[in-house]
Design an enzyme around this catalytic site. Structure first.
Site, short mmCIF file in Angstrom:
data_model
loop_
_atom_site.label_atom_id
_atom_site.label_comp_id
_atom_site.label_asym_id
_atom_site.label_seq_id
_atom_site.Cartn_x
_atom_site.Cartn_y
_atom_site.Cartn_z
N LYS A 281 0.84 -1.21 0.00
CA LYS A 281 0.00 0.00 0.00
C LYS A 281 0.87 1.25 0.00
O LYS A 281 0.68 2.16 -0.81
CB LYS A 281 -0.89 0.01 1.25
N ASN A 282 1.85 1.27 0.90
CA ASN A 282 2.63 2.50 1.09
C ASN A 282 3.59 2.79 -0.06
O ASN A 282 4.11 3.89 -0.16
CB ASN A 282 3.38 2.46 2.42
N CYS B 111 -4.72 12.79 14.12
CA CYS B 111 -4.73 11.43 13.58
C CYS B 111 -4.77 10.47 14.75
O CYS B 111 -4.26 10.77 15.82
CB CYS B 111 -3.48 11.29 12.73
N ARG C 263 0.99 14.14 14.14
CA ARG C 263 1.69 13.85 12.89
C ARG C 263 1.87 15.14 12.11
O ARG C 263 1.13 15.43 11.19
CB ARG C 263 0.92 12.83 12.05
N ASP D 50 4.67 0.21 12.17
CA ASP D 50 3.44 -0.36 11.62
C ASP D 50 3.25 -1.83 12.01
O ASP D 50 2.22 -2.43 11.68
CB ASP D 50 3.42 -0.22 10.09
N ARG E 209 -8.71 -0.09 4.79
CA ARG E 209 -7.82 0.90 4.17
C ARG E 209 -6.53 0.24 3.70
O ARG E 209 -5.95 0.66 2.71
CB ARG E 209 -7.45 2.00 5.18
#
Ligand code: UD1
Length: 423
Positions: free
Chosen positions: A22-23, A119, A124, A310, A402
């Site tokens: 995803k990133n 967030c 952030r 993560d 997501r």
């Protein structure tokens, strides 16, 4: 809003395959859409809500991408001119929307991006992104909730992107996507070294950019006047892979994870080994087993190649079942512990301190209703639900959608009892 209803206690067995990152997909798609003067084809793009949000953002800018979930291919057409505004409605759904700042500025001389707000994982800021644009000669101000940036043509410069917690993935990506079209040479010190940044850099180089030093903390970027489109296959998602390795360990089955990139998982694999989780590789497939029991180990998150923030939540889930005491320190997002409170609802023994959690292993967890507060927090609640006695209901799973492609289908295929319930 969907929920997952999970009945715990089923050991997972079989093979789960890892999707594209995803990133890495998000900035690569942005680069293709905004910087490319010819079409791009991006393969291995996961079918995720964030990808849909990004496509909506690109549509808002004036470009219509085509995505095939079956082949995981994203077609990004070239465009001669685009809008320059990323509105609040989209940025508030996906912070990575800020990736349009650098490339819009570089190609069209102007960008207007809603200032990302708070967030779920804590503070952030985006000061490093803005500092990078200013260093490249842009005029940047914040007004009416928007970042407004302007520059006739960006100029190469030498600067550092060091923040209070080291390098920034997002700021490095943004600066790269701007500096590739700047006049002259840019030297970025303290750049992020994450595999997703390397993948973006490789894609930009295929488009005709001249970036050297990818994977190191110093990038040297020779600006060029135009970039063409390119074809590219996105790297496997190392966070998804790590999550499923931990799923295998927690459920004590015999799970195989295929399509992972071992090199990108070094820090996670080292910690799993320390925790007496056995991971045996054959090519790009690995088998996870726990022959003895889970040993409690300490872990501290860091920038790559350190242990990824993560994966902190998921690793905490594993440590909830450890044989002793584990200290989990969060260096990147010190407030990223919302999942700890939800894990406590499932019977975990976790004590929160300043930027750290002390986890005492318990013999078992018990099912309860819990709520996903963010993407990775949602994943650890699913993992915990898979081992908890009785029924766990995870609500707000849109967070999980997501970033994890068809998570319940993948888990069900290896024996998990998990169903999605739509309200
Ligand atoms: C990216 C990832 C996210 C991951 C994070 C850290 C994407 C879409 N998201 O987020 O999943 O958790 O990297 O690996 O790729 N910081 C500043 N000023 C800034 C920017 C960041 O102080 O302008 C700080 C942050 O508060 C944080 C640290 O730098 O403490 C690292 O953040 P950063 O690497 O920028 O994370 P993101 O790019 O937002």
């Amino acid at each position: 809003m969907d929920r997952f209803v999970i009945r715990g206690g089923k050991p997972l067995a079989g093979t789960i395959s890892v999707s594209g990152s995803k990133n890495a997909s998000l900035p690569i798609a942005v680069a293709a859409a905004i910087l490319g003067t010819t079409d791009s084809v991006i393969r291995n793009v996961p079918d995720l809500r964030d990808v849909q949000t990004l496509r909506r953002l690109l549509r808002h800018l004036g470009t219509e991408t085509e995505y095939s979930p079956a082949s995981h291919t994203l077609f990004v057409p070239a465009s001669e001119s685009l809008g320059v505004e990323a509105p609040y409605e989209l940025v508030s759904q996906m912070r990575a929307s800020i990736y349009v700042l650098g490339p819009l500025l570089a190609r069209f001389g102007r960008a207007q991006v809603s200032f990302p707000g708070g967030c779920a994982i804590g503070t952030r800021p985006v000061d490093l992104h803005l500092r990078g644009m200013e260093a490249l000669g842009a005029y940047v101000r914040v007004e009416h909730g928007y970042i407004l940036a302007q520059a006739r043509r960006l100029r190469g410069a030498e600067f550092s992107l060091r923040g209070p917690r080291g390098s920034s993935v997002g700021a490095t990506a943004n600066v790269m996507m701007a500096a590739v079209l700047a006049e002259g040479t840019t030297v970025v010190h303290d750049a992020a070294r994450e595999p997703e940044i390397v993948d973006l850099g490789r894609f930009l180089n295929r488009m005709g950019a001249r970036i050297e030093g990818l994977g190191s903390s110093t990038l040297v970027i020779q600006g060029v006047s135009t970039l063409r489109g390119a074809e590219h296959a996105v790297i496997p998602d190392r966070i998804e892979a790590a999550s499923y390795l931990i799923a295998g360990a927690m459920t004590r089955g015999e799970l195989r994870v295929s399509g992972a990139e071992r090199r990108h998982l070094s820090a996670v694999l080292a910690k799993l080994t320390e925790a007496d989780v056995w991971v045996d590789w054959e090519g790009d497939t690995c088998r996870v087993t726990v022959p003895n029991g889970i040993r409690s180990v300490d872990v501290t998150t860091d920038t790559y190649p350190g242990f990824p923030t993560d994966v902190q939540a998921q690793f905490m889930g594993l440590m909830c079942l450890g044989d002793g005491v584990s200290r989990i320190r969060e260096r990147i997002f010190p407030d990223r512990f919302m999942h700890a409170l939800e894990l406590q609802r499932l019977g975990a023994n976790i004590q929160l301190g300043e930027g750290e959690a002390i986890v005492r292993g318990v013999p078992y967890l018990t099912g309860a209703p819990v709520m996903a507060g963010d993407l990775r927090a949602g994943m650890v609640l699913i993992l915990a639900g898979l081992v908890a006695r009785g029924e766990t209901v995870v609500s707000r799973v849109y967070h999980v959608d997501r970033g994890y492609e068809r998570v319940e289908e993948k888990l069900r295929a290896v024996g998990a009892d998990i169903v999605r319930v739509s309200e």
